[in-house]
Motif scaffolding. Structure first.
Motif, PDB file in Angstrom:
ATOM      1  N   GLU A 225       0.825  -1.206   0.000  1.00 23.74           N
ATOM      2  CA  GLU A 225       0.000   0.000   0.000  1.00 23.74           C
ATOM      3  C   GLU A 225       0.858   1.254   0.000  1.00 23.74           C
ATOM      4  N   THR A 229       1.176   4.003  -3.075  1.00 22.45           N
ATOM      5  CA  THR A 229       0.947   5.435  -2.861  1.00 22.45           C
ATOM      6  C   THR A 229       2.118   6.271  -3.367  1.00 22.45           C
ATOM      7  N   GLU A 230       3.345   5.829  -2.999  1.00 24.19           N
ATOM      8  CA  GLU A 230       4.527   6.579  -3.427  1.00 24.19           C
ATOM      9  C   GLU A 230       4.707   6.507  -4.938  1.00 24.19           C
ATOM     10  N   ASP A 232       2.318   6.146  -7.233  1.00 24.48           N
ATOM     11  CA  ASP A 232       1.315   7.016  -7.854  1.00 24.48           C
ATOM     12  C   ASP A 232       1.721   8.480  -7.767  1.00 24.48           C
ATOM     13  N   SER A 233       2.268   8.875  -6.608  1.00 29.21           N
ATOM     14  CA  SER A 233       2.705  10.268  -6.442  1.00 29.21           C
ATOM     15  C   SER A 233       3.826  10.600  -7.406  1.00 29.21           C
TER      16      SER A 233
END
Length: 510
Positions: A225, A229-230, A232-233
């Motif tokens: 997860e 997140t990282e 996608d950023s």
């Protein structure tokens, strides 16, 4: 005259068509190149993120399973003691094993409900079969327990010699039921099993245990997860960066097209002049065409060269964990936190080695002053987040000690990191001096928040972090105590809440 005018118009049309075609081709090629580079960059980010997640999981999974297995075995031992105590306290006597199971089984769910294994399966193993209880719902689940044991048969098939060549894991456990034991299976969803026997705590022979299922979800899901997140950023930032480069490219090409249009209007006016002969018009058109292509090439070359350079650098930097401003800052943070995790993982692995009796010291003459300076140079900048100052008071003539330098460095890292974590805008003092003829005494003193009287008796216990601490693993001081005492020294602490803490330990001289 009309013939000359028609030829000049034809020449103008051909020139416009040729240039527009070339311009469209350049736009198409540039767009295709940028598209390929963009997708390569995204694939690179996803690949490296997945590799980072896999490396993180592989690094911590073994220690993670060992730690949870030890916790499950401890829980089974405590449960056995409690049940044995209840049997003796109430002077219970059971006519057969079925009556004993009827008494023990209902006690499992209330006792284990609030433990870390509350979502597992409590089982009782007899020669006739397996009795399973879902600790979360308190419902019977004999079939599920059977299926989980069948999954654990993989371990028996993989290493039959280690498990005594028993045909199934159930046979292995039943034949070893009088000895507290445990194992785990990391394949699939991950399982941990621990068992004990009531005969160790009473006069009744009854094998019981716990199976924790879906263990990998506790470890892999959070890591994936965070990585997602990282990723996608970072992908959004890459998308923004490449879009900016494409806009610059299109704007540059649009400027060149506008310039060409103005030149083309002037050129077409002169080409349409009826006084100019066809030969002169062709010569002028040829010169103007050459000049135009030179100017156009120059105007296209400058922005395209710059954009190509940016794109190539971005691609190279991304493929090599590059050094752009945003990525560089992120990489620095990753590097700093990885060092912290490395320390945490090392602590977990050290605790596991201590528990299994596998930590072996390699003693050799060791210079305390050199070891402390090496430790400070390696870790102080990474660990110091609270604007603290470090003072060293170690005499150069201090005798060498007989120690394992790598283990001793672990002690300094743990003590100094603890001091830095609980001190803000203060001073950390590391001092060493001779203590009699046979020992060297080392002191690590801080001006931080101190240790409460309530926590002080427990600071050397494994996994104890203190009731007011929210960070750490609770293993650092446990490991320090083991290492120092293994060297033949002793370690102790003095603290006053609000004024600081002093840790002291001794080591034998060479």
């Amino acid at each position: 005259m009309k013939k000359n005018c028609s030829k000049s118009r034809l020449l103008k049309r051909r020139l416009l068509i040729a240039f527009i075609t070339s311009l469209l081709a350049v736009i198409g090629i540039c767009t295709a190149i940028f598209n390929v580079m963009y997708h390569q960059a995204l694939d690179s980010v996803d690949k490296h993120s997945a590799e980072l997640a896999d490396k993180t999981v592989n690094t911590v999974s073994e220690a993670y399973y060992q730690m949870n297995l030890s916790a499950a075995q401890g829980t089974m031992s405590l449960f056995g003691r409690n049940i044995g105590t209840e049997i003796y306290a109430y002077d219970e006597h059971f006519r057969d094993q079925e009556e004993l199971i009827t008494y023990v089984a209902p006690c499992a769910q209330p006792y284990l409900r609030d433990t870390c294994h509350s979502s597992g399966i409590f089982f009782i193993l007899t020669k006739d079969g397996i009795h399973g209880i879902d600790l979360e719902s308190d419902e019977s689940c004999d079939q599920l327990a059977e299926e989980l044991f069948e999954n654990l048969d993989q371990t028996v098939r993989k290493e039959p010699k280690f498990y005594g060549y028993y045909p199934t894991f159930r046979d292995y456990v039943y034949n070893r039921r009088q000895t507290m034991g445990g194992d785990y299976l990391k394949a699939g969803k991950g399982q941990i099993i621990a068992w004990d026997n009531l005969i160790n705590y009473s006069e009744y022979d009854l094998c019981y245990g716990i199976i924790v299922n879906n263990t990998n979800n506790w470890l892999i899901a959070p890591v994936n997860e965070v990585v997602k997140t990282e990723s996608d950023s970072l992908n959004r930032k890459l998308d923004s960066m490449f879009r900016k480069y494409v806009y610059i490219m299109l704007a540059s090409i649009g400027g060149v097209l506008l310039l060409f249009t103005l030149i083309s209007l002037i050129l077409s006016k002169k080409l349409a002049d009826p006084v100019v002969s066809e030969h002169d018009m062709l010569v002028k058109v040829n010169k103007m065409k050459t000049a135009f292509l030179s100017d156009a090439s120059h105007e296209l070359k400058t922005p395209l060269a710059a954009m190509s350079g940016y794109a190539q650098n971005a691609e190279i930097e991304l493929m090599n964990d590059g050094d752009t401003a945003l990525i560089q800052e992120k990489l620095k943070r990753i590097s700093s936190e990885s060092n912290r995790m490395a320390l945490m993982v090392t602590q977990i692995l050290d605790a596991t080695r201590i528990e299994e009796g596998r930590m072996v010291l390699e003693l050799a003459p060791c210079d305390i002053e050199s070891l402390v300076r090496e430790t400070v140079e390696t870790y102080f900048a990474v660990l110091n987040k609270n604007n603290n100052r470090l003072a060293l008071r170690i005499p150069l003539e201090l005798p060498k000690v007989e120690a394992d330098s790598s283990r001793l460095q672990r002690v300094f890292v743990n003590l100094i990191s603890n001091a830095l974590k609980h001190t803000k805008n203060g001073t950390i003092l590391v001092k060493a001096e001779e203590d009699g003829k046979d020992f060297v005494k080392v002191t690590v003193k801080d001006t931080g928040s101190g240790i409460s009287e309530e926590d002080m008796p427990h600071i050397w216990e494994r996994y104890y972090k203190g009731k007011h601490s929210e960070t750490g693993t609770g293993l650092g001081l446990f490991i320090c105590k083991f290492i120092i005492e293994s060297h033949g020294g002793k370690i102790w602490a003095e603290s006053e809440p609000g004024k600081g803490t002093t840790f002291m330990f001794t080591l034998p001289l060479k």
